[in-house]
Design an enzyme around this catalytic site. Structure first.
Site, PDB file in Angstrom:
ATOM      1  N   LYS A 104       0.934  -1.406  -0.230  1.00 29.36           N
ATOM      2  CA  LYS A 104      -0.015   0.192   0.098  1.00 29.36           C
ATOM      3  C   LYS A 104       0.939   1.045   0.105  1.00 29.36           C
ATOM      4  O   LYS A 104       1.455   1.646   1.143  1.00 29.36           O
ATOM      5  CB  LYS A 104      -0.853  -0.039   1.068  1.00 29.36           C
ATOM      6  CG  LYS A 104      -2.101   0.678   1.016  1.00 29.36           C
ATOM      7  CD  LYS A 104      -2.122   2.128   0.814  1.00 29.36           C
ATOM      8  CE  LYS A 104      -1.953   3.120   1.939  1.00 29.36           C
ATOM      9  NZ  LYS A 104      -1.463   4.561   1.374  1.00 29.36           N
ATOM     10  N   CYS A 140      13.959   9.972   7.556  1.00 32.15           N
ATOM     11  CA  CYS A 140      13.630   9.489   8.856  1.00 32.15           C
ATOM     12  C   CYS A 140      15.114   9.653   9.707  1.00 32.15           C
ATOM     13  O   CYS A 140      14.903   9.948  10.972  1.00 32.15           O
ATOM     14  CB  CYS A 140      13.290   8.074   9.022  1.00 32.15           C
ATOM     15  SG  CYS A 140      14.184   6.842   7.994  1.00 32.15           S
ATOM     16  N   GLU A 191       8.823   1.011  11.500  1.00 31.91           N
ATOM     17  CA  GLU A 191       9.754   1.961  11.192  1.00 31.91           C
ATOM     18  C   GLU A 191       9.363   3.345  11.186  1.00 31.91           C
ATOM     19  O   GLU A 191       8.630   3.603  10.297  1.00 31.91           O
ATOM     20  CB  GLU A 191      10.278   1.650   9.757  1.00 31.91           C
ATOM     21  CG  GLU A 191      11.109   0.311   9.639  1.00 31.91           C
ATOM     22  CD  GLU A 191      12.588   0.245  10.283  1.00 31.91           C
ATOM     23  OE1 GLU A 191      13.029   1.390  10.528  1.00 31.91           O
ATOM     24  OE2 GLU A 191      12.884  -0.841  10.694  1.00 31.91           O
ATOM     25  N   GLU A 203      10.000  15.991  15.336  1.00 34.03           N
ATOM     26  CA  GLU A 203      10.345  15.769  14.041  1.00 34.03           C
ATOM     27  C   GLU A 203       9.777  17.006  13.096  1.00 34.03           C
ATOM     28  O   GLU A 203       8.676  16.995  12.967  1.00 34.03           O
ATOM     29  CB  GLU A 203      10.035  14.370  13.641  1.00 34.03           C
ATOM     30  CG  GLU A 203      10.715  13.868  12.485  1.00 34.03           C
ATOM     31  CD  GLU A 203      10.154  12.409  11.896  1.00 34.03           C
ATOM     32  OE1 GLU A 203       8.853  12.302  11.760  1.00 34.03           O
ATOM     33  OE2 GLU A 203      11.083  11.867  11.311  1.00 34.03           O
TER      34      GLU A 203
HETATM   35  P1  NAD Z   1       2.456   8.377   7.236  1.00 33.06           P
HETATM   36  O1  NAD Z   1       2.701   8.032   8.643  1.00 33.06           O
HETATM   37  O2  NAD Z   1       1.497   9.689   7.028  1.00 33.06           O
HETATM   38  O3  NAD Z   1       1.718   7.526   6.156  1.00 33.06           O
HETATM   39  C1  NAD Z   1       2.584   6.390   5.992  1.00 33.06           C
HETATM   40  C2  NAD Z   1       1.557   5.202   5.236  1.00 33.06           C
HETATM   41  O4  NAD Z   1       0.689   4.815   6.368  1.00 33.06           O
HETATM   42  C3  NAD Z   1       0.783   5.943   4.018  1.00 33.06           C
HETATM   43  O5  NAD Z   1       0.914   4.800   2.807  1.00 33.06           O
HETATM   44  C4  NAD Z   1      -0.527   6.305   4.654  1.00 33.06           C
HETATM   45  O6  NAD Z   1      -1.385   6.173   3.593  1.00 33.06           O
HETATM   46  C5  NAD Z   1      -0.613   4.942   5.277  1.00 33.06           C
HETATM   47  N1  NAD Z   1      -1.884   5.209   6.488  1.00 33.06           N
HETATM   48  C6  NAD Z   1      -2.056   6.510   7.202  1.00 33.06           C
HETATM   49  N2  NAD Z   1      -2.985   5.919   8.093  1.00 33.06           N
HETATM   50  C7  NAD Z   1      -3.067   4.788   7.944  1.00 33.06           C
HETATM   51  C8  NAD Z   1      -3.916   3.873   8.941  1.00 33.06           C
HETATM   52  N3  NAD Z   1      -5.041   4.412   9.605  1.00 33.06           N
HETATM   53  N4  NAD Z   1      -3.936   2.620   8.498  1.00 33.06           N
HETATM   54  C9  NAD Z   1      -3.378   2.226   7.329  1.00 33.06           C
HETATM   55  N5  NAD Z   1      -2.239   3.017   6.870  1.00 33.06           N
HETATM   56  C10 NAD Z   1      -2.351   4.103   7.062  1.00 33.06           C
HETATM   57  O7  NAD Z   1       3.882   8.543   6.900  1.00 33.06           O
HETATM   58  P2  NAD Z   1       4.663   9.611   5.717  1.00 33.06           P
HETATM   59  O8  NAD Z   1       4.267  11.038   5.912  1.00 33.06           O
HETATM   60  O9  NAD Z   1       4.318   8.950   4.362  1.00 33.06           O
HETATM   61  O10 NAD Z   1       6.019   9.546   6.010  1.00 33.06           O
HETATM   62  C11 NAD Z   1       6.729  10.336   6.698  1.00 33.06           C
HETATM   63  C12 NAD Z   1       7.032   9.412   8.189  1.00 33.06           C
HETATM   64  O11 NAD Z   1       7.705   8.244   7.913  1.00 33.06           O
HETATM   65  C13 NAD Z   1       7.938  10.423   9.061  1.00 33.06           C
HETATM   66  O12 NAD Z   1       7.586  10.407  10.168  1.00 33.06           O
HETATM   67  C14 NAD Z   1       9.269   9.628   8.918  1.00 33.06           C
HETATM   68  O13 NAD Z   1      10.256   9.906   9.826  1.00 33.06           O
HETATM   69  C15 NAD Z   1       8.708   8.171   8.694  1.00 33.06           C
HETATM   70  N6  NAD Z   1       9.843   7.225   7.866  1.00 33.06           N
HETATM   71  C16 NAD Z   1      10.461   6.288   8.889  1.00 33.06           C
HETATM   72  C17 NAD Z   1      11.582   5.628   8.197  1.00 33.06           C
HETATM   73  C18 NAD Z   1      12.110   4.583   8.961  1.00 33.06           C
HETATM   74  O14 NAD Z   1      12.851   3.507   8.161  1.00 33.06           O
HETATM   75  N7  NAD Z   1      12.267   4.515  10.250  1.00 33.06           N
HETATM   76  C19 NAD Z   1      11.696   5.710   6.689  1.00 33.06           C
HETATM   77  C20 NAD Z   1      10.977   6.678   5.982  1.00 33.06           C
HETATM   78  C21 NAD Z   1      10.099   7.273   6.776  1.00 33.06           C
END
Ligand code: NAD
Length: 499
Positions: free
Chosen positions: A184, A292, A258, A394
């Site tokens: 997804k 991240c 993650e 963040e």
């Molecule tokens: P996000 O949490 O807004 O979304 C991530 C994914 O989750 C998207 O595909 C979104 O559609 C989905 N999602 C949202 N609500 C959901 C729900 N209720 N049920 C199922 N899926 C749902 O994150 P983002 O804005 O896409 O990415 C940024 C975040 O990701 C930052 O906090 C960043 O630090 C983190 N990140 C972490 C790593 C790591 O490896 N630790 C790597 C990249 C990004």
């Protein structure tokens, strides 16, 4: 200043469809993908439904029967072929990623493409050595061994910031272990995942990899809560993680997380300042700061703080901001308008709290075509005492905040005083200090005199609110498989309890 407004943007041949059971399926509804350098729509992405999730999970379950029995060498060859396809299509990604999420084009060929290919090759190797154990026990008449079995259908929920790499981090180990997958993608980076899957579709049996697109609260939630999903793996933010875990709990589905970070770089008075300043810039301005593991916090020893900040501020002010597709661009736009507003909000709040802005107020110098894009200048903030909110929140943009310290124990305490624990680093030429500080930092990854080095094989993941589970490593194979104990009687006498 960006001078060439006629850059070759990525354009899909048609509206994007979802990939389910080996077929490209049109969704009943769609939403727009916006090019963040222009602020205008460039593609239509299918907005899937719970019914599409149902079909995708069913297809993945069906495909599991054959895929889990595929030979290790088959999986190895397919994963290696995926790596080749990524490299062969580097020019496509060099147009697609900047168009979709604003990744500067100059980074695609040196980061996204090689890092993703390396991940598939790494797990191609591990597919051949993934095995159980023979268990030594007291009873000479027992032979006990374990086999490692795939878990089943993996639901992989992806973020927008590095779609090719985050897909690799989940897909490669899941497939290597014999699982099937429903991806997804983020609603802000779906095309990158769909184009990637288009390139590799012929390498895999139908249903082994599926992609459903749409929003988190719709398809995301339906997928996470599906009772036939064996494990949910999310890369995303903390609030999403809490919602995903709550939904997965309803189906008793295990999760791996993650999540975000607020990663501190500690610079000692004996550090090689030239290298430390360059690493600080790389750590926060690479990938537009939308990483991240960005080095979004600097803890500078009082003895070097002034010189360090002068040098880093000058470097930040010299950075070229512009269209992500322009090879001259060093920092591109934020991925979306809401995210852009969020980053600006953090900087605004920092100003209100009295934090000094050492770099970031310069003119953007954009070409007219980019004036509706989501750009901000690389920003360096100074909050010597580390009291402002931006020190522990963040931001996920090209914004770092510097504090000053005198005592090293205090520096470690301050670095650890955040809910996050993804990465951290120390710059020093004193070996004992390097080890002592590295051992005391609460983070999944600690770099010494470097930043952003994540070779396949070195576990990647966080502690505290940065999540749990490890990617990019041998340990990840354990997260996508379960041991089954086989306990065999070799003729042991029975206890005479029931005759
Ligand atoms: P996000 O949490 O807004 O979304 C991530 C994914 O989750 C998207 O595909 C979104 O559609 C989905 N999602 C949202 N609500 C959901 C729900 N209720 N049920 C199922 N899926 C749902 O994150 P983002 O804005 O896409 O990415 C940024 C975040 O990701 C930052 O906090 C960043 O630090 C983190 N990140 C972490 C790593 C790591 O490896 N630790 C790597 C990249 C990004």
């Amino acid at each position: 200043m960006t001078t060439d407004p006629v850059l070759e943007r990525f354009r899909p041949g048609a509206d994007y469809r979802m990939f389910i059971g080996g077929d490209w399926i049109a969704a009943s509804d769609s939403f727009e993908a916006v090019d963040p350098s222009l602020g205008t729509s460039w593609a239509a992405i299918g907005n899937g439904t719970a019914a599409d999730v149902e079909t995708a999970v069913a297809a993945a379950r069906k495909a599991l029967l054959g895929w889990r029995r595929s030979s290790p060498s088959t999986r190895q060859a397919i994963l290696a072929a995926i790596a080749d396809r990524i490299e062969e299509n580097a020019p496509l990604f060099a147009r697609l990623l900047p168009t979709e999420n604003g990744r500067p084009v100059r980074e695609v060929g040196i980061a996204d493409v090689p890092a993703s290919a390396a991940i598939y090759r790494y797990y191609a190797g591990l597919a051949r050595s993934h095995r159980g154990d023979q268990i030594p026990v007291e009873d000479p008449d027992s032979l006990i061994y374990t086999v490692r079995e795939p878990l089943g259908v993996i639901a992989a929920i992806l973020p927008w910031n590095s779609p090719l790499i985050t897909t690799a981090n989940k897909l490669a180990p899941a497939l290597a272990c014999g699982n099937t997958v429903v991806l997804k993608p983020s609603e802000f980076a779906s095309a990158s995942v769909l184009e990637f899957v288009t390139l590799i579709a012929d390498l895999l049996p139908p249903g082994v990899v599926n992609v459903v697109t749409g929003f988190g609260a719709g398809v995301g939630s339906a997928l996470v809560g599906h009772p036939d999903v064996a494990k949910v793996t999310l890369t995303g933010g903390g609030p999403t993680a809490r919602a995903v875990m709550a939904t997965a709990a309803g189906a008793l589905t295990p999760t791996a997380m993650e999540l975000g970070g607020k990663s501190a770089m500690i610079v000692a008075e004996d550090a090689d300042l030239g290298r430390a300043v360059a690493d600080a810039a790389l750590g926060i301005y690479l990938a537009n700061g939308e990483a991240c593991i960005a080095s979004s916090r600097l803890l500078l020893h009082e003895g070097i703080a002034v010189e360090f900040l002068d040098r880093l501020a000058a470097l930040a002010r010299s950075i070229v901001v512009g269209d992500a597709l322009d090879p001259a661009t060093q920092v591109g736009p934020m991925v979306s308008r809401p995210h852009f507003e969020r980053v600006l909000g953090h900087v605004r709040k920092a100003r209100e709290e009295g934090v000094r802005v050492l770099a970031g107020d310069e003119d953007l110098g954009l070409a007219p075509v980019n004036e509706k894009g989501f750009f901000l200048r690389p920003t360096l903030l100074h909050d010597p005492s580390g009291a402002a909110d931006v020190v522990t929140s963040e931001v996920f943009g090209p914004v770092t905040v510097a504090e000053t310290f005198v005592d090293y124990d205090e520096a470690v305490l301050r670095a650890n005083a955040t809910r996050y624990g993804l990465a951290a680093g120390v710059w020093t030429t004193d070996l004992a200090r390097a080890h002592r500080i590295a051992g005391s930092l609460q983070a999944g990854i600690v770099w010494v005199n470097k930043w952003f080095d994540l070779p396949a094989g070195a576990p990647m993941g966080g502690v505290k609110d940065s999540g749990f589970g490890r990617e990019l490593s041998w340990e990840t194979m354990l997260e996508y498989s379960a041991p089954k104990t086989i306990n065999i009687d070799l003729g042991a006498p029975r206890f005479p309890l029931w005759g």
